[in-house]
Design a protein around this motif. Structure first.
Motif, PDB file in Angstrom:
ATOM      1  N   ASN A  87      26.427  34.211  19.480  1.00 48.97           N
ATOM      2  CA  ASN A  87      27.205  35.145  18.648  1.00 48.97           C
ATOM      3  C   ASN A  87      27.237  36.571  19.186  1.00 48.97           C
ATOM      4  N   GLN A  88      26.826  36.770  20.439  1.00 50.59           N
ATOM      5  CA  GLN A  88      26.937  38.093  21.053  1.00 50.59           C
ATOM      6  C   GLN A  88      28.372  38.314  21.527  1.00 50.59           C
ATOM      7  N   PRO A  89      28.787  39.582  21.682  1.00 49.33           N
ATOM      8  CA  PRO A  89      30.158  39.835  22.137  1.00 49.33           C
ATOM      9  C   PRO A  89      30.397  39.335  23.568  1.00 49.33           C
ATOM     10  N   VAL A  90      31.627  38.961  23.848  1.00 51.85           N
ATOM     11  CA  VAL A  90      32.033  38.759  25.242  1.00 51.85           C
ATOM     12  C   VAL A  90      31.958  40.114  25.942  1.00 51.85           C
ATOM     13  N   GLU A  91      31.394  40.144  27.153  1.00 52.95           N
ATOM     14  CA  GLU A  91      31.216  41.410  27.865  1.00 52.95           C
ATOM     15  C   GLU A  91      32.040  41.412  29.149  1.00 52.95           C
ATOM     16  N   ILE A  92      32.817  42.477  29.313  1.00 44.45           N
ATOM     17  CA  ILE A  92      33.642  42.661  30.510  1.00 44.45           C
ATOM     18  C   ILE A  92      33.220  43.956  31.186  1.00 44.45           C
ATOM     19  N   ALA A  93      32.994  43.926  32.482  1.00 46.99           N
ATOM     20  CA  ALA A  93      32.685  45.139  33.244  1.00 46.99           C
ATOM     21  C   ALA A  93      33.745  45.340  34.318  1.00 46.99           C
ATOM     22  N   ILE A  94      34.371  46.503  34.332  1.00 45.41           N
ATOM     23  CA  ILE A  94      35.325  46.879  35.386  1.00 45.41           C
ATOM     24  C   ILE A  94      34.648  47.979  36.184  1.00 45.41           C
ATOM     25  N   TYR A  95      34.173  47.635  37.383  1.00 43.21           N
ATOM     26  CA  TYR A  95      33.239  48.501  38.098  1.00 43.21           C
ATOM     27  C   TYR A  95      33.679  48.813  39.524  1.00 43.21           C
ATOM     28  N   ASP A  96      34.955  48.811  39.803  1.00 44.05           N
ATOM     29  CA  ASP A  96      35.398  49.206  41.145  1.00 44.05           C
ATOM     30  C   ASP A  96      36.911  49.407  41.093  1.00 44.05           C
ATOM     31  N   ILE A  97      37.554  49.446  42.248  1.00 39.95           N
ATOM     32  CA  ILE A  97      38.995  49.667  42.333  1.00 39.95           C
ATOM     33  C   ILE A  97      39.734  48.458  41.775  1.00 39.95           C
ATOM     34  N   ILE A  98      40.555  48.677  40.781  1.00 39.84           N
ATOM     35  CA  ILE A  98      41.315  47.594  40.151  1.00 39.84           C
ATOM     36  C   ILE A  98      42.296  47.017  41.172  1.00 39.84           C
ATOM     37  N   GLY A  99      42.210  45.696  41.382  1.00 40.81           N
ATOM     38  CA  GLY A  99      43.036  45.052  42.395  1.00 40.81           C
ATOM     39  C   GLY A  99      42.395  45.042  43.772  1.00 40.81           C
ATOM     40  N   TYR A 100      41.102  45.372  43.873  1.00 43.63           N
ATOM     41  CA  TYR A 100      40.383  45.487  45.149  1.00 43.63           C
ATOM     42  C   TYR A 100      40.006  44.104  45.674  1.00 43.63           C
ATOM     43  N   TRP A 101      39.707  44.024  46.981  1.00 48.41           N
ATOM     44  CA  TRP A 101      39.292  42.786  47.640  1.00 48.41           C
ATOM     45  C   TRP A 101      40.326  41.676  47.506  1.00 48.41           C
ATOM     46  N   GLY A 102      41.583  42.058  47.245  1.00 50.69           N
ATOM     47  CA  GLY A 102      42.621  41.050  47.118  1.00 50.69           C
ATOM     48  C   GLY A 102      42.562  40.259  45.825  1.00 50.69           C
ATOM     49  N   ILE A 103      41.745  40.720  44.864  1.00 49.45           N
ATOM     50  CA  ILE A 103      41.609  40.026  43.590  1.00 49.45           C
ATOM     51  C   ILE A 103      42.533  40.698  42.584  1.00 49.45           C
ATOM     52  N   SER A 104      43.528  39.981  42.098  1.00 46.05           N
ATOM     53  CA  SER A 104      44.572  40.574  41.269  1.00 46.05           C
ATOM     54  C   SER A 104      44.245  40.451  39.789  1.00 46.05           C
ATOM     55  N   ALA A 105      45.130  41.039  38.962  1.00 41.61           N
ATOM     56  CA  ALA A 105      44.993  40.916  37.512  1.00 41.61           C
ATOM     57  C   ALA A 105      45.065  39.459  37.084  1.00 41.61           C
ATOM     58  N   LYS A 106      45.821  38.644  37.810  1.00 35.61           N
ATOM     59  CA  LYS A 106      45.918  37.232  37.446  1.00 35.61           C
ATOM     60  C   LYS A 106      44.545  36.575  37.485  1.00 35.61           C
TER      61      LYS A 106
END
Length: 689
Positions: free
Chosen positions: A30-49
């Motif tokens: 029952n803990q919250p889902v946790e999301i961390a955005i910790y670098d350049i968005i779209g970096y390392w070829g990893i997209s929003a998809k």
């Protein structure tokens, strides 16, 4: 490791251990889902998809509570907006914790309208205009400027909804690189809760941070640059023994030869990836390439950043660099020439006589996108070659095809023969929630304010009509077989027709609403109703000068709504359009454009009292509903029927998924729009009986 959201502000925050700019932790106990955005968005070829696919897999979209931690210098605008738009639709209880910096695109994600933002006093949020580097002719530059303007509108909408500030106030902040600390963020409305200061923040990409012109010293001192951490001094080496016998490697322990082989493999992969990146530039920077290859600490992502920095030296805007990673192309001869040849064949651009790729088929262009960059393709069969042209890091063939398809789609949208834009009101919505619109008739005259007296608030409450967005779209594929067969129709005709279909979809919604005569929320009566004084019925309603004049009189004498039954202010709304079925279009034009009235002698001196009072719009959808009914509509922008678009983007959006799993390219066309009546006073209907 993520810190507990209920704990006090940590002394230092560590970054996710996986090689990504984000991490997502599924809910446990029952803990919250946790999301961390910790670098350049779209970096390392990893997209929003990738982000959204993982979010779905880990239950983010079904979660009741979500905590988002942000420590990012920003990144790709399109990836960031995709994340923002998706998360803004969730109904979960969302909390956002800024663990150091939320700059540029990261600041947009931090402004989710459905979230509460927690920000330490010494954390920072930065906003500015989107920026890019581009190469091309004047048309390319103008197109990119328009693209940047559209992205800025979407960013402004996000900031507006979060802060409650006017667009002008927010736009003033974006004119320069504006840094906002925790206390200022609370004052301006960017954050909701102020937390204790951080003692330190996680390491962050220093190459990205170098692009910021006005970064505060306090932030520089807070962040430990990646790779600059000081290691403890090594302990003194013990005196050598007379003889040391090393144990033989165990079954689970790699041998020295294995370690060396693995190192050589990784180093060769690093050098290959970096070399491919520089090939995209046409090998314009040999000294920089040699420097990156010679320094084993330089990763391909770092090399990419160095290339972009080098390419942008002469194109930085006067207001300073931006964090928006919008790239207008690779600035390379091969990619530009391939795209020009396809656009010319499709009739979307003029043929350039000097272009050596003009004579090539799509299959040959796929080969050229690889071979002309030094990639060996001799051993590949046609299917393999085309597949490689979509997926190889040095090829931008898939991006070129998407650009051509996008231009074809927009051409179809622009050329579509639709009439609704002439008379409907264009609006904007920032999300998919139901919104209330207040019509012109809801406002009576302004009340007199006597000297020294207070102004009074007008009470609107929940009055007004409701409008909400919906998404409309389709997917089409550009297969490898189509490329091999040189099927240009799959690349141009299908997107063009989908663009036409997208516009026709909005037209269908508008005229279906007009004909349906919906019930208004404000008074529970139909849009066209005798009580609204906007309906002509009976024998005098057939299309004639008398009927048109009667409709004009009804519209011009409409009044504002006043409580208690008192008479309101006359609005004097003038009809600008007469909407008819096609079968009545010619007759309507004759009645309105003639100098005299039907049956009168040319020399009688009888003038047409309604001559040129409105423009006739013949609409075939009205023929399907009635061959006799017609409508009067006020000028565009008045309160008639509103067509609202998500964040004001009034053209279809196209996105692409490529790879071997789709056997080519899957392309999705969508548009987010909503249609609703605003007020009955700007419309009149005649049954035409």
């Amino acid at each position: 490791m993520l810190f507990s959201p209920m704990a006090a502000a940590p002394e230092a925050v560590t970054e996710p251990s996986n090689k990504s700019w984000y991490s997502i932790s599924a809910a446990i106990n029952n803990q919250p889902v946790e999301i961390a955005i910790y670098d350049i968005i779209g970096y390392w070829g990893i997209s929003a998809k990738s982000f959204l696919d993982e979010a779905k897999a880990k239950g983010v979209f079904d979660a009741k509570n979500i905590d988002i931690r942000i420590h990012s210098p920003g990144g790709d605008v399109m990836d960031g907006l995709a994340i923002y738009n998706t998360l803004s639709r969730l109904t979960a209880n969302i909390r956002i914790f800024i663990d150091g910096i939320a700059a540029s695109m990261a600041s947009v994600i931090a402004c989710l309208p459905n979230a509460k933002v927690y920000m330490p006093e010494n954390a920072w949020l930065m906003v500015h205009k989107p920026w890019c580097g581009t190469a091309g002719n004047a048309d390319d530059m103008r197109g990119m400027a328009d693209f940047l303007d559209r992205n800025e509108v979407m960013m402004l909408s996000a900031y507006e909804k979060k802060t409650g500030k006017s667009r002008e106030e927010i736009a003033a902040l974006l004119t320069e690189e504006t840094w906002i600390d925790g206390k200022q963020a609370i004052e301006l409305g960017f954050a909701d809760y102020l937390e204790a200061p951080l003692q330190a923040a996680a390491s962050i990409n220093t190459n990205r941070m170098k692009e910021f012109a006005n970064m505060p010293n306090a932030l520089k001192n807070l962040i430990t640059p990646r790779g600059n951490a000081q290691l403890p001094a090594p302990a003194a080496a013990p005196a050598p023994a007379a003889q040391v016998t090393l144990p033989a490697p165990s079954a689970n322990q790699p041998s020295e030869a294995d370690i060396q082989a693995r190192f050589k493999q990784m180093e060769q992969g690093r050098r290959t990836d970096i070399t491919d990146l520089f090939a995209l530039t046409g090998n314009k920077y040999p000294d920089l390439l040699a420097s990156c290859l010679g320094d084993m600490d330089i990763t391909p992502a770092m090399a990419k950043a160095k290339i972009m920095q080098e390419m942008g030296k002469d194109t930085l805007p006067t207001a300073g660099p931006s964090a928006a990673h919008i790239h207008a192309g690779n600035g390379n001869l091969v990619g530009d020439s391939v795209k020009s040849s396809i656009l010319a064949r499709a009739g979307l651009a003029e043929r350039q006589a000097s272009n050596g790729y003009n004579h090539m088929s799509l299959r040959e262009l796929a080969r050229a996108s690889l071979a002309d960059r030094g990639i060996g393709v001799g051993s590949y069969n046609p299917m393999e070659l085309v597949g490689l042209s979509f997926t190889h890091t040095s090829s931008d063939f898939g991006i070129i095809l998407l650009d051509v398809a996008h231009k074809s789609m927009l051409k179809g949208w622009e050329e579509s023969e639709e009439t609704f834009q002439k008379w409907t009101k264009k609006g904007e919505l920032g999300d998919f929630k139901i919104a209330n619109r207040v019509g012109l008739g809801e406002f009576a005259s302004l009340r007199q304010v006597r000297e020294g007296a207070e102004y009074k608030y007008i009470t609107l409450g929940e009055r007004g009509e409701q409008i909400a967005l919906a998404t409309y779209g389709e997917i089409f594929g550009i297969t490898r077989q189509a490329i091999i067969n040189d099927d240009l129709m799959a690349l141009t005709d299908i997107p063009r027709k989908m663009g036409m279909a997208a516009k026709a979809t909005i037209g269908d919604l508008v005229y279906a609403l007009l004909v349906a005569n919906p019930t208004l929320k404000t008074d529970g009566k139909a849009l066209f109703h005798a009580d609204h004084k906007n309906l002509l019925t009976g024998g005098t309603s057939a299309l004639s000068i008398e009927a048109l004049d009667a409709g004009r009189t009804k519209m011009r004498t409409q009044k504002t709504q006043v409580e208690g039954g008192a008479k309101g202010r006359t609005l004097n709304i003038r009809p600008a359009y007469v909407l008819t079925p096609v079968c009545l279009e010619s007759k309507a034009n004759q009645l309105i454009r003639s100098a005299s009235v039907p049956g009168a002698d040319m020399n009688s001196g009888i003038d047409n009292p309604i001559r040129n009072f409105a423009e006739v719009i013949g609409e075939p959808r009205l023929d399907d509903a009635s061959a006799t009914a017609f409508y009067l509509a006020a000028a565009q922008g008045m309160d008639t029927i509103e067509v609202a678009y998500l964040n004001g983007v009034d053209t279809p959006y196209m996105e692409q998924q490529q790879g071997f799993t789709s056997d080519g390219v899957s392309t999705k066309v969508r548009i987010d729009a909503g249609v609703a009546p605003l007020d009955f006073r700007g419309l009149v209907k005649s049954n035409g009986a």
